[in-house]
Scaffold this motif. Structure first.
Motif, PDB file in Angstrom:
ATOM      1  N   LEU A 215       0.464  41.965  56.997  1.00 62.68           N
ATOM      2  CA  LEU A 215       1.315  41.577  55.880  1.00 62.68           C
ATOM      3  C   LEU A 215       1.125  42.524  54.700  1.00 62.68           C
ATOM      4  CD1 LEU A 215       1.003  37.677  55.935  1.00 62.68           C
ATOM      5  CD2 LEU A 215       2.931  39.066  56.684  1.00 62.68           C
ATOM      6  N   GLY A 216      -0.108  43.016  54.518  1.00 62.26           N
ATOM      7  CA  GLY A 216      -0.374  43.941  53.421  1.00 62.26           C
ATOM      8  C   GLY A 216       0.353  45.258  53.564  1.00 62.26           C
ATOM      9  N   ALA A 217       0.729  45.618  54.803  1.00 65.29           N
ATOM     10  CA  ALA A 217       1.459  46.864  55.026  1.00 65.29           C
ATOM     11  C   ALA A 217       2.950  46.712  54.734  1.00 65.29           C
ATOM     12  CB  ALA A 217       1.269  47.328  56.470  1.00 65.29           C
ATOM     13  N   CYS A 218       3.398  45.473  54.529  1.00 68.85           N
ATOM     14  CA  CYS A 218       4.805  45.218  54.215  1.00 68.85           C
ATOM     15  C   CYS A 218       4.987  45.118  52.699  1.00 68.85           C
ATOM     16  CB  CYS A 218       5.283  43.920  54.866  1.00 68.85           C
ATOM     17  SG  CYS A 218       5.190  43.910  56.663  1.00 68.85           S
ATOM     18  N   SER A 219       6.117  45.538  52.217  1.00 73.80           N
ATOM     19  CA  SER A 219       6.392  45.424  50.792  1.00 73.80           C
ATOM     20  C   SER A 219       6.758  43.987  50.449  1.00 73.80           C
ATOM     21  CB  SER A 219       7.526  46.364  50.390  1.00 73.80           C
ATOM     22  OG  SER A 219       8.757  45.882  50.889  1.00 73.80           O
ATOM     23  N   THR A 220       6.612  43.657  49.172  1.00 74.62           N
ATOM     24  CA  THR A 220       7.030  42.335  48.704  1.00 74.62           C
ATOM     25  C   THR A 220       8.505  42.121  48.982  1.00 74.62           C
ATOM     26  OG1 THR A 220       5.352  42.344  46.963  1.00 74.62           O
ATOM     27  CG2 THR A 220       7.216  40.848  46.682  1.00 74.62           C
ATOM     28  N   LEU A 245       2.408  33.405  52.592  1.00 78.13           N
ATOM     29  CA  LEU A 245       2.731  34.769  53.008  1.00 78.13           C
ATOM     30  C   LEU A 245       2.290  35.794  51.970  1.00 78.13           C
ATOM     31  CD1 LEU A 245       6.279  34.203  54.530  1.00 78.13           C
ATOM     32  CD2 LEU A 245       4.239  34.917  55.761  1.00 78.13           C
ATOM     33  N   PHE A 246       2.215  35.375  50.707  1.00 81.49           N
ATOM     34  CA  PHE A 246       1.780  36.291  49.648  1.00 81.49           C
ATOM     35  C   PHE A 246       0.354  35.998  49.182  1.00 81.49           C
ATOM     36  CE2 PHE A 246       6.437  36.383  49.256  1.00 81.49           C
ATOM     37  CZ  PHE A 246       6.633  37.743  49.365  1.00 81.49           C
ATOM     38  N   THR A 271      -1.617  39.683  41.516  1.00 81.25           N
ATOM     39  CA  THR A 271      -2.470  40.160  42.604  1.00 81.25           C
ATOM     40  C   THR A 271      -1.968  41.455  43.235  1.00 81.25           C
ATOM     41  OG1 THR A 271      -1.259  38.824  44.233  1.00 81.25           O
ATOM     42  CG2 THR A 271      -3.146  37.797  43.154  1.00 81.25           C
ATOM     43  N   SER A 272      -0.775  41.920  42.836  1.00 82.05           N
ATOM     44  CA  SER A 272      -0.187  43.088  43.492  1.00 82.05           C
ATOM     45  C   SER A 272       0.542  43.949  42.477  1.00 82.05           C
ATOM     46  CB  SER A 272       0.790  42.636  44.591  1.00 82.05           C
ATOM     47  OG  SER A 272       1.545  43.722  45.079  1.00 82.05           O
ATOM     48  N   SER A 273       0.501  45.269  42.688  1.00 83.99           N
ATOM     49  CA  SER A 273       1.264  46.212  41.864  1.00 83.99           C
ATOM     50  C   SER A 273       2.442  46.789  42.634  1.00 83.99           C
ATOM     51  CB  SER A 273       0.344  47.345  41.381  1.00 83.99           C
ATOM     52  OG  SER A 273      -0.583  46.871  40.428  1.00 83.99           O
ATOM     53  N   ASP A 274       2.908  46.042  43.620  1.00 84.17           N
ATOM     54  CA  ASP A 274       4.020  46.477  44.457  1.00 84.17           C
ATOM     55  C   ASP A 274       5.323  46.360  43.670  1.00 84.17           C
ATOM     56  OD1 ASP A 274       5.965  46.881  46.317  1.00 84.17           O
ATOM     57  OD2 ASP A 274       5.249  45.374  47.728  1.00 84.17           O
ATOM     58  N   PHE A 321       1.134  53.592  38.432  1.00 82.90           N
ATOM     59  CA  PHE A 321       2.307  52.767  38.684  1.00 82.90           C
ATOM     60  C   PHE A 321       1.927  51.292  38.747  1.00 82.90           C
ATOM     61  CE2 PHE A 321       3.965  56.831  39.842  1.00 82.90           C
ATOM     62  CZ  PHE A 321       5.333  56.744  39.646  1.00 82.90           C
ATOM     63  N   ASP A 322       0.843  50.898  38.129  1.00 82.13           N
ATOM     64  CA  ASP A 322       0.411  49.514  38.152  1.00 82.13           C
ATOM     65  C   ASP A 322       1.412  48.608  37.459  1.00 82.13           C
ATOM     66  OD1 ASP A 322      -1.843  50.112  39.523  1.00 82.13           O
ATOM     67  OD2 ASP A 322      -3.184  50.116  37.792  1.00 82.13           O
ATOM     68  N   LEU A 323       1.402  47.331  37.868  1.00 86.65           N
ATOM     69  CA  LEU A 323       2.142  46.279  37.194  1.00 86.65           C
ATOM     70  C   LEU A 323       1.129  45.300  36.624  1.00 86.65           C
ATOM     71  CD1 LEU A 323       4.988  45.539  39.788  1.00 86.65           C
ATOM     72  CD2 LEU A 323       5.187  46.799  37.658  1.00 86.65           C
TER      73      LEU A 323
END
Length: 647
Positions: A215-220, A245-246, A271-274, A321-323
């Motif tokens: 799941l981590g290899a998939c984008s949000t 899932l997230f 939790t994510s910078s995606d 590119f962090d969020l």
């Protein structure tokens, strides 16, 4: 967590984490379900008169036959009159499905004697919001029709009956990659053996799995797209059904409507910078002004395959590119440039490129239109998303272009120009909601990313008297006016490179393509490009390369003889490209082709070819720019100049 005893059909006392293996039922709700209140009192008789009692009893019977003493069923194992218990159950449900030994997916609207694979794929089970996590989370998912006839499993596992592996069919129906559906890698062990191992505190019988990494290899945005065409009875459940899932948790607030989905995205941001979470399109009739999406449906057409770790940044940039979210805004690192209106920079509207890539072209990036809060203050770093402007795709073929959207709320033109030559990196503050003093009103109807090929961009500048044709493999060319673009594609689309009996993944991984330019009356030039790496040495950042060669020499080397005629749409192009890919030690490079960053000359019976190559950047990706001159033999001046850019 409460479990149902498969022998007595009575609830066991709640426990935080059962030490014994259990099964779990996934199904779609109907009228007159067996609820917690119907079976919580052991002194009351079982509700055998209820319409769906047989579903409960049959699932217990199936679990008992498979060696399970306990099963979990959402309709009757949760006390939904307790808001505390309901909230805890929803936040824990993904883990409960994940920890279950087996999941029975009961398709009440499928009947094998009357149906087929089409009936399976059209089952409403695949259209419900909650069944998405129930499909992915468990280690072992087995499908049954309305009569409890075994249809097959999500993936074949040790001990599975010899029936269909349904992963391909499920992937076709849901757009979930088969790699996600086949994430589980078990060790063979019976339920009783695993139970003994757990009770003894041993791990040797435990299965191995790595769902988080898949799941981590998939984008949000990609995960959101899996839920785009699913529906839930309550609007809030669009968000609550995606928590697992997230990997996030949040309180349940039924009655908040679509705000639940925006709360979910704010939790994901923690939790994510995606940045693919911003890469969505709203329906043209939406009146939303929020930075984040209103529902998974906004990601319905998402082709965002993944977020990039390093980002499409210039090599000289060290920005992030962090969020970083706060209660009212998010700090975001983006590539930014002002849009152009009537030949001048518009200090109000900016185009921001997002740090993610498209599945169909791994060198293209999505971009959104932003409005600056204080347009006359050059030091201002505060923006908000322009309503109705949609999502825009920036590809290497278009360094300049137009941005359009459906609104002209403030009287400004809704068609502005952009020029990538003016792009710069900045960290900005993005409001979740625009400031009240602004009003952009809408009209009423308004994994492998490191192992992909680099695309090729060709700019042609030739006299009209020189005609040409072209073909490429394995790319699908995009042609726009006098430009040709061969987009970057994934590793799975490339010719496989086998060296004897060795695995191609452990050799020089040669990712490349070939394009042919054939000039009428002069001959043809072959251009090959790509990346090469050695995964066995831990090299997962392939080095790009390109080469130019005489197509006649290449065809002769590949086929062992000189072909008198050659059609660009014939199979010779694929055969020759496969030859170049599979040839050991790249011996054809010094024999047939030029090398990057060098000058090269080639003579054919009808023309001379001169080229000069150098390297530049396109959003951090290497670009080979090549100047190629074609001169007919017997003439002293160039009649053709072709400037080629490789991305």
């Amino acid at each position: 967590m409460r479990l149902l005893n498969t022998k007595t059909l009575r609830l066991e006392p709640p426990c935080s984490s059962p030490i014994y293996p259990y099964a779990i039922l996934s199904h779609t709700w109907g009228e007159d379900e067996v609820l917690f209140a119907d079976i919580c009192d052991p002194q009351k008789p079982l509700p055998v008169s209820k319409k769906w009692f047989l579903k409960v009893s049959d699932s217990c019977e199936q679990a008992r036959q498979d060696g399970y003493e306990y099963i979990w069923i959402d309709t009757c194992c949760i006390d939904k009159t307790s808001s505390v218990e309901l909230s805890e159950a929803i936040n824990s449900m993904f883990r409960w499905y994940h920890d279950a030994d087996r999941c029975y997916a009961y398709l009440s609207d499928v009947n094998v004697p009357e149906g087929s694979s089409v009936a399976f794929e059209k089952s409403r089970w695949f259209n419900r919001g909650w069944t998405l996590q129930e499909l992915i989370a468990p280690k072992d998912v087995r499908f049954y029709d309305s009569q409890w006839f075994y249809l097959g499993s999500r993936q074949l596992l040790p001990g599975t009956r010899e029936v269909a592996d349904l992963a391909d069919s499920i992937s076709k129906t849901t757009s979930i990659p088969v790699e996600i559906l086949r994430w589980f890698s078990p060790k063979s062990a019976t339920p009783r053996a695993r139970r003994r191992g757990r009770m003894a505190g041993l791990n040797k019988h435990e299965p191995t799995y790595k769902l988080d990494s898949y799941l981590g290899a998939c984008s949000t945005g990609q995960i959101m797209s899996w839920a785009a065409y699913r529906f839930t009875t309550r609007k809030e459940d669009e968000a609550y059904s995606l928590l697992g899932l997230f990997g996030v948790n949040m309180p349940m607030l039924y009655g908040e409507g679509r705000h639940a989905f925006q709360r979910l995205q704010q939790e994901i941001l923690k939790t994510s910078s995606d940045q693919s979470i911003l890469a969505f399109d709203r329906p043209f009739y939406s009146d939303s002004r929020h930075l984040l999406a209103d529902s998974p449906k906004c990601f319905a057409s998402s082709e965002i395959v993944q977020s990039l770790k390093d980002g499409p940044i210039f090599s000289v940039s060290t920005s992030s590119f962090d969020l970083l979210p706060s209660p009212k805004a998010v700090e975001a690192g983006v590539l930014l440039w002002p849009l152009i209106r009537q030949g001048k920079e518009d200090k109000t509207r900016y185009l921001a490129i997002l740090n993610c890539i498209y599945r169909s072209d791994l060198t293209s990036h999505p971009a959104i239109v932003l409005r600056k809060e204080h347009p006359h203050n050059d030091k201002s770093r505060t923006f908000y998303r322009t309503p109705g402007s949609g999502l825009h795709r920036i590809t290497p073929i278009d360094q300049q272009g137009w941005i359009e959207w459906a609104t002209v709320g403030d009287g400004l033109s809704n068609r502005l120009r952009y020029d990538l030559n003016n792009v710069y990196m900045d960290t900005i503050r993005l409001y979740f909601e625009p400031p009240h003093r602004f009003s952009d009103s809408l009209s009423d109807i308004a994994k492998l990313a490191s192992l992909y090929t680099i695309g090729m961009r060709i700019k042609l500048d030739i006299p009209e008297t020189v005609k040409y044709s072209y073909a490429a493999y394995p790319h699908t060319l995009q042609v726009k006016e006098n430009r040709i673009y061969a987009p970057s594609i994934e590793r799975s689309s490339w010719p496989k490179r086998f060296l004897g009996e060795q695995n191609p993944e452990t050799n020089h991984l040669a990712l490349f393509g070939t394009i042919i330019l054939q000039f009428d009356g002069l001959g043809a030039v072959a251009l090959s490009w790509g990346k090469v790496c050695m995964p066995e040495r831990g090299d997962f950042s392939p080095e790009p390369w390109c080469a130019m060669m005489d197509w006649a020499k290449v065809v002769t080397a590949a086929h062992g003889q000189e072909l008198q005629t050659f059609e660009l749409d014939s199979s010779a192009l694929q055969t020759t490209a496969d030859f170049l890919c599979s040839t050991d030690s790249w011996f054809w490079v010094p024999l047939l082709a030029s090398k990057p960053d060098t000058r090269a000359e080639y003579d054919t019976p009808r023309m001379k070819v001169r080229c000069k190559m150098h390297t530049v950047d396109f959003f951090g990706d290497p670009l080979f720019e090549l100047e190629l001159a074609v001169v007919p033999n017997g003439k002293s001046s160039f009649v053709d100049m072709v400037r080629l850019s490789f991305s």
